[in-house]
Design a protein around this motif. Structure first.
Motif, PDB file in Angstrom:
ATOM      1  N   VAL A  44       0.835  -1.192   0.000  1.00 59.31           N
ATOM      2  CA  VAL A  44       0.000   0.000   0.000  1.00 59.31           C
ATOM      3  C   VAL A  44       0.873   1.246   0.000  1.00 59.31           C
ATOM      4  CG1 VAL A  44      -1.607   1.351   1.398  1.00 59.31           C
ATOM      5  CG2 VAL A  44      -2.039  -1.057   1.007  1.00 59.31           C
ATOM      6  N   ASN A  45       1.927   1.260   0.804  1.00 62.92           N
ATOM      7  CA  ASN A  45       2.818   2.424   0.832  1.00 62.92           C
ATOM      8  C   ASN A  45       3.489   2.645  -0.523  1.00 62.92           C
ATOM      9  OD1 ASN A  45       2.345   3.288   3.418  1.00 62.92           O
ATOM     10  ND2 ASN A  45       3.968   2.021   4.296  1.00 62.92           N
ATOM     11  N   ARG A  46       3.843   1.572  -1.199  1.00 65.48           N
ATOM     12  CA  ARG A  46       4.469   1.702  -2.515  1.00 65.48           C
ATOM     13  C   ARG A  46       3.480   2.277  -3.525  1.00 65.48           C
ATOM     14  NH1 ARG A  46       6.983  -3.471  -5.307  1.00 65.48           N
ATOM     15  NH2 ARG A  46       4.795  -3.819  -5.761  1.00 65.48           N
ATOM     16  N   ASN A  47       2.233   1.854  -3.469  1.00 69.60           N
ATOM     17  CA  ASN A  47       1.225   2.368  -4.396  1.00 69.60           C
ATOM     18  C   ASN A  47       0.859   3.811  -4.092  1.00 69.60           C
ATOM     19  OD1 ASN A  47       0.993   0.172  -6.058  1.00 69.60           O
ATOM     20  ND2 ASN A  47      -0.712  -0.720  -4.934  1.00 69.60           N
ATOM     21  N   LEU A  48       0.898   4.221  -2.828  1.00 69.93           N
ATOM     22  CA  LEU A  48       0.545   5.592  -2.485  1.00 69.93           C
ATOM     23  C   LEU A  48       1.612   6.592  -2.920  1.00 69.93           C
ATOM     24  CD1 LEU A  48      -1.052   5.167   1.042  1.00 69.93           C
ATOM     25  CD2 LEU A  48      -2.209   5.642  -1.121  1.00 69.93           C
ATOM     26  N   LYS A  49       2.822   6.130  -3.201  1.00 71.14           N
ATOM     27  CA  LYS A  49       3.887   7.022  -3.635  1.00 71.14           C
ATOM     28  C   LYS A  49       3.780   7.363  -5.121  1.00 71.14           C
ATOM     29  CE  LYS A  49       7.108   5.611  -0.082  1.00 71.14           C
ATOM     30  NZ  LYS A  49       8.362   4.949   0.248  1.00 71.14           N
ATOM     31  N   GLN A  50       2.960   6.634  -5.859  1.00 69.17           N
ATOM     32  CA  GLN A  50       2.778   6.903  -7.288  1.00 69.17           C
ATOM     33  C   GLN A  50       1.570   7.805  -7.489  1.00 69.17           C
ATOM     34  OE1 GLN A  50       2.393   3.165  -9.255  1.00 69.17           O
ATOM     35  NE2 GLN A  50       4.484   2.531  -8.848  1.00 69.17           N
ATOM     36  N   GLU A  51       1.603   8.530  -8.591  1.00 67.92           N
ATOM     37  CA  GLU A  51       0.464   9.381  -8.936  1.00 67.92           C
ATOM     38  C   GLU A  51      -0.726   8.502  -9.316  1.00 67.92           C
ATOM     39  OE1 GLU A  51       0.060  12.683  -8.848  1.00 67.92           O
ATOM     40  OE2 GLU A  51       2.033  12.814  -7.905  1.00 67.92           O
TER      41      GLU A  51
END
Length: 61
Positions: A44-51
């Motif tokens: 989830v943290n990795r996905n939240l860092k992308q636009e």
């Protein structure tokens, strides 16, 4: 034991140690829960860092 001749022999019946199975019944589910939660947080943290628009318009090449 009426239909199971092997059960009449005391040496043929296997018993489990209650202390060993009790520990495993607690440790294995706890480890699976921690592993699942940790993996979820990382993804989830990795996905939240992308636009968000990049996530929606990602092309597979």
């Amino acid at each position: 034991t009426e239909y199971s001749l092997w059960a009449r022999d005391e040496n043929a019946v296997e018993t489990e140690d209650a202390a060993d199975t009790g520990v495993l019944k607690v440790v294995i589910p706890a480890a699976m829960t921690v592993l699942t939660a940790g993996l979820s947080v990382i993804l989830v943290n990795r996905n939240l860092k992308q636009e968000p628009i990049e996530l929606l318009s990602a092309r597979v090449e």
